[in-house]
Write an enzyme that holds these catalytic residues in place. Sequence first.
Site, PDB file in Angstrom:
ATOM      1  N   TYR A  16       0.842  -1.195   0.000  1.00 18.57           N
ATOM      2  CA  TYR A  16       0.000   0.000   0.000  1.00 18.57           C
ATOM      3  C   TYR A  16       0.874   1.242   0.000  1.00 18.57           C
ATOM      4  O   TYR A  16       1.551   1.541   0.986  1.00 18.57           O
ATOM      5  CB  TYR A  16      -0.889  -0.036   1.245  1.00 18.57           C
ATOM      6  CG  TYR A  16      -1.874   1.103   1.396  1.00 18.57           C
ATOM      7  CD1 TYR A  16      -2.114   2.017   0.381  1.00 18.57           C
ATOM      8  CD2 TYR A  16      -2.592   1.250   2.575  1.00 18.57           C
ATOM      9  CE1 TYR A  16      -3.022   3.043   0.530  1.00 18.57           C
ATOM     10  CE2 TYR A  16      -3.507   2.267   2.743  1.00 18.57           C
ATOM     11  CZ  TYR A  16      -3.716   3.170   1.724  1.00 18.57           C
ATOM     12  OH  TYR A  16      -4.619   4.188   1.880  1.00 18.57           O
ATOM     13  N   LYS A  26      -1.318  -1.170  -4.208  1.00 17.37           N
ATOM     14  CA  LYS A  26      -2.430  -0.213  -4.154  1.00 17.37           C
ATOM     15  C   LYS A  26      -1.812   1.171  -4.243  1.00 17.37           C
ATOM     16  O   LYS A  26      -1.174   1.644  -3.307  1.00 17.37           O
ATOM     17  CB  LYS A  26      -3.215  -0.369  -2.845  1.00 17.37           C
ATOM     18  CG  LYS A  26      -4.288   0.687  -2.620  1.00 17.37           C
ATOM     19  CD  LYS A  26      -4.886   0.549  -1.217  1.00 17.37           C
ATOM     20  CE  LYS A  26      -5.852   1.687  -0.912  1.00 17.37           C
ATOM     21  NZ  LYS A  26      -6.368   1.602   0.478  1.00 17.37           N
ATOM     22  N   VAL A  39      -9.336  -0.401  -4.887  1.00 19.52           N
ATOM     23  CA  VAL A  39      -9.612  -0.447  -3.451  1.00 19.52           C
ATOM     24  C   VAL A  39     -10.388   0.821  -3.132  1.00 19.52           C
ATOM     25  O   VAL A  39      -9.826   1.917  -3.102  1.00 19.52           O
ATOM     26  CB  VAL A  39      -8.316  -0.542  -2.632  1.00 19.52           C
ATOM     27  CG1 VAL A  39      -8.645  -0.577  -1.139  1.00 19.52           C
ATOM     28  CG2 VAL A  39      -7.529  -1.786  -3.022  1.00 19.52           C
TER      29      VAL A  39
END
Length: 296
Positions: A133, A162, A204
């Site tokens: 992330y 992400k 996401v």
Amino acid sequence: MNLWTGVLPAITTPFNTDLSVDHGTVRSHVRWLVSQGCTGIIPCGSLGEGATLSQEEKAAVMRTCVDAVKVPVIPGIAALSTAEAVQLARAAEEAGCAGLMVLPPYVYSSDWREMKAHISAVLRATKLPCLLYNNPVAYKTDFTPAHLAELAAEHDNAVAVKESSTDARRVTAIRALLGDRLAVGVGVDDCLVEGVDAGARFWVAGLVNAFPAESVRLFELALAGKKQAAFELYRWFLPLLRLDTVTKFIQLIKLVQQEVGWGHERVRGPRLELAGAEREECLRVLREALANRPAL
């Protein structure tokens, strides 16, 4: 099973009046999201107020999600210390989660040597496939494409990223450097169409907690290259999606959920429920969106 495709809701964590976790609402909410076409569930992330949940509460939320739905559950792995993050990763594996979303440490951010050591410790602690992330806006740690390439070269289970830098060019840069080695997903709600156009293949998402059908449809249109139809839906959705990009995004999204009948605006401190002009502006945006809600 491909974990890195479609719309993956980063779910909010609902609380009872005493601010304990409301597992009944967790269960019904994730089932509803899946019924609307979402392809996985991400609990315990930033939007899930992970920083206010104990290790035991996070593990319990993971188990509730795994028990409730058949799609992959991919919890956020974030903690103040590396040891806590490693412990949480192992708890997620024990709970039956399908993958992990690995964050940099809360609060402390430093140079690449330290951040790489932290992420690498988590990756070594599990056999599960991991989503890295990158959110330099929130966490002050920027995993550049070169950094991601280092992690991917050293850890086979680093398989996706992400990308939440808010810069769609990062998607292009990651793909140019790494090809298909890392699956790339959009992590900022109001950069979805741009990110998919640059090559991202999953989302996401945040406002999906209240608008899953619209989120799934927008992603499908963007992925199919149906630019005009995607633009029309995006134009309607953008005022709501922008609620995901500000400091009080948790309070805003929870308020929207409450107003559409899927949750409550309760949050844990240090956050407080919205009040005054901030609350009224959020409700105005929502009222306008609902009044012009498109047919799907």
